[in-house]
Design a protein around this motif. Structure first.
Motif, PDB file in Angstrom:
ATOM      1  N   TYR A   1      32.993  52.337  50.466  1.00 32.11           N
ATOM      2  CA  TYR A   1      32.310  53.575  49.774  1.00 32.11           C
ATOM      3  C   TYR A   1      31.732  54.171  51.101  1.00 32.11           C
ATOM      4  O   TYR A   1      32.081  53.685  52.044  1.00 32.11           O
TER       5      TYR A   1
ATOM      6  N   ILE B   1      26.648  57.573  47.165  1.00 34.69           N
ATOM      7  CA  ILE B   1      27.935  57.107  46.987  1.00 34.69           C
ATOM      8  C   ILE B   1      28.942  58.469  46.929  1.00 34.69           C
ATOM      9  O   ILE B   1      28.482  59.106  45.720  1.00 34.69           O
TER      10      ILE B   1
ATOM     11  N   CYS C   1      33.974  55.987  46.082  1.00 33.40           N
ATOM     12  CA  CYS C   1      34.629  54.509  45.913  1.00 33.40           C
ATOM     13  C   CYS C   1      35.766  53.895  45.563  1.00 33.40           C
ATOM     14  O   CYS C   1      36.760  54.730  44.688  1.00 33.40           O
TER      15      CYS C   1
END
Length: 561
Positions: free
Chosen positions: A366, A353, A356
């Motif tokens: 994400y 990731i 976010c």
């Protein structure tokens, strides 16, 4: 000098042997205070098994092993609970019968250690239930802690065989159903795995199973933090740096800061919340011990199911996007069984990731990216499994030739090297799409470990690629694809061999190259105006899937001012 616990997964052994331990007990304290069932997903080699081992010794009340760690100074009561720990990697096998035999053996071994007999129970499900009941009784009605490591390993073993995977899934659902039927005798439950694709179908009875995977509070529960790395390097007094300088990997006079940046570039960057980042513990520790840059994580065994999924083309990289940048909702990256690239690559550790974003009233979105240089290097053989090279060695050679000719300002040589590279790909692996070749060019840069910036933002848009060479020259690269219709017999146009026809095709490609160069001048060059480097515009035009025309021009008017 402190020893590194490479490959060690038993917490007691690490502590008794005096090896380094990244203290995760503050986070584990938060878990053992509650009786909530917890689930955590992390890729392989990220310390899940060590985490489960640590949790086992905490729940068994082994305070002697935790002297000097955070939890030792807390108010934890160190009550001893009976613990059942299932390591499902050892249960995975060719079929349901063999898996059940493995489970039965595992449970009989645990019972024998506790001096309990399970002879009357014939099936794994009954043995599991009996063991819970007898431990509950033996420990004076003390609730049993259940720790399940790699719960999905038997299913993932057969993920490419949907029939067998479904049989394994149904068998495990019956087995794990024991957790629901014996709920009144169970206290703590902690489950780990790579995926969440069977959470609802296998653990349907655990309605309150709390998923910690994307929980920011537990984002560093596995992996090495920056502080952990600093502790290790301080304890070892940076022998790695001296070894790297001696090997010529780093220049004489390099500092500890240079070493830290090298480790960060190669082994850091994993995140499960878009904010906190950790190092791959397996790779970082291997590097510090051996003072050699390598793809330790990939070499330790890429998930066989992932390799098979890619080779069978059930997972296809979407070249309409930057292959280092995906976006997905939380539900999407949670699900591994839809066999799309982003969820599988995220859950197996090839994507992480980057950011976010939560939109009010909607799911979190994400942005996923490749974590570091090690994973980029690991991706090369996987992606080449999708786009198979006839001769990988020749493909690597042509990729290196492309960079060499680019930096030599040799447009003809660059175009020829790119054409030669494409000739090493099977024809059915090539597509009539500009973004496909955009992704392929990015792969080539990864193959030769060339640093680049893709989709870099400017005031008027995003350029395709930006590269700097060792001499301080900047290259802004724009890729175009000459789309042609099918021939009269309905087939795709094939690359011409005759010089006259090739010249005719090039005459169609030249205007597109001019368009690309003008686009760079009009939209992108201002970002580099006034810089110290010479700036070159590069157009790469592809036609008939395998023919490349390259043009290079210096942006003289935008140089030093």
């Amino acid at each position: 000098m402190i020893d590194l616990p490479i490959g060690m997964v038993d917490f007691a052994s690490i502590r008794q042997d005096g090896c380094y331990y990244a203290d995760k007990t503050r986070l584990l304290y938060q878990l053992v205070r509650e009786k909530t069932p917890y689930f955590l997903s992390r890729p392989r080699r990220f310390g899940k098994t060590l985490l489960v081992s640590t949790l086992k010794y905490i729940l068994q009340g082994r305070r002697d092993l935790f002297q000097g760690l955070w939890i030792d100074g807390s108010d934890y009561d160190w009550k001893a609970y009976p613990v059942i720990r299932l390591e499902m990697n050892y249960a995975a096998d060719d079929n349901v019968r063999e898996m059940n035999n493995n489970l039965a053996f595992m449970l009989d071994e645990m019972a024998a250690y506790e001096k309990i007999s399970l002879k009357e129970a014939k099936t794994p499900k009954n043995k599991f239930s009996t063991l819970i009941r007898l431990l509950y009784t033996e420990y004076g009605s003390q609730k049993v802690a259940i720790l399940i490591d790699e719960y999905d390993a038997p299913i993932i073993e057969h993920i490419n065989n949907s029939t067998m995977a479904d049989k394994i899934r149904r068998a495990l659902r019956r087995f794990y159903g024991v957790l629901k039927t014996n709920n009144e005798m169970i206290g703590h439950i902690f489950i780990t795995g790579v995926s969440r694709f069977t959470k609802t179908s296998i653990f349907s009875g655990l309605n309150n199973l709390e998923d910690l995977t994307l929980d920011s509070k537990f984002s560093t529960i596995c992996g090495l933090t920056e502080a952990n790395l600093e502790d290790i390097l301080a304890e070892r007094q940076d022998p790695t740096l001296a070894a790297l300088i001696k090997k010529g990997v780093m220049r004489a006079g390099s500092t500890g800061d240079d070493l830290r940046q090298l480790i960060k570039d190669w082994y850091d960057g994993y995140s499960w919340d878009g904010e906190n980042r950790v190092y791959n513990p397996w790779s970082a520790l291997q590097f510090i011990k051996k003072a050699t840059i390598d793809d330790y994580w990939y070499d330790s065994g890429s998930p066989s199911f992932l390799v098979e999924l890619i080779r069978s083309k059930k997972i296809i990289f979407d070249y309409s996007k930057d292959i280092t940048d995906f976006t997905a909702s939380r539900n999407a990256i949670d699900q591994i069984n839809n066999l799309k690239s982003a969820p599988v690559m995220f859950q197996t550790g090839y994507l992480t990731i980057k950011e976010c974003k939560t939109v009010e009233g909607a799911q979190s979105i994400y942005s996923l990216t490749i974590p570091n240089l090690e994973v980029k290097a690991s991706l090369i053989p996987l992606i080449l499994s999708i786009e198979p090279l006839k001769n990988p060695l020749m493909g690597q050679r042509y990729a290196a030739k492309m960079c060499e000719r680019l930096f030599a300002l040799d447009a003809v040589g660059l175009g020829n090297a790119f054409t030669d590279f494409l000739s090493q790909l099977t024809y059915d692996a090539l597509f009539d799409a500009e973004k496909y070749y955009y992704g392929l060019f990015e792969l080539i840069m990864m193959m030769v470990d060339q640093r680049y910036d893709s989709q870099a933002h400017t005031a008027f848009g995003r350029l395709d690629f930006f590269i700097s060479d060792p001499e301080g020259n900047d290259f802004i690269i724009e890729i175009k694809y000459l789309m042609e219709g099918k021939t009269s017999d309905g087939k795709r146009p094939v690359p011409p061999k005759e010089p006259e026809k090739l010249a005719q095709l090039h005459s169609k490609m030249v205007p597109l190259a001019r368009e690309a160069l003008d686009q760079i001048s009009q939209l992108y060059v201002d970002r580099f105006k006034g810089g110290p480097n010479r700036v070159f515009k590069v157009a790469l035009v592809i036609a008939r899937r395998q023919i490349v025309l390259a043009q290079i021009e210096e942006e003289v008017s935008r140089g030093i001012e």
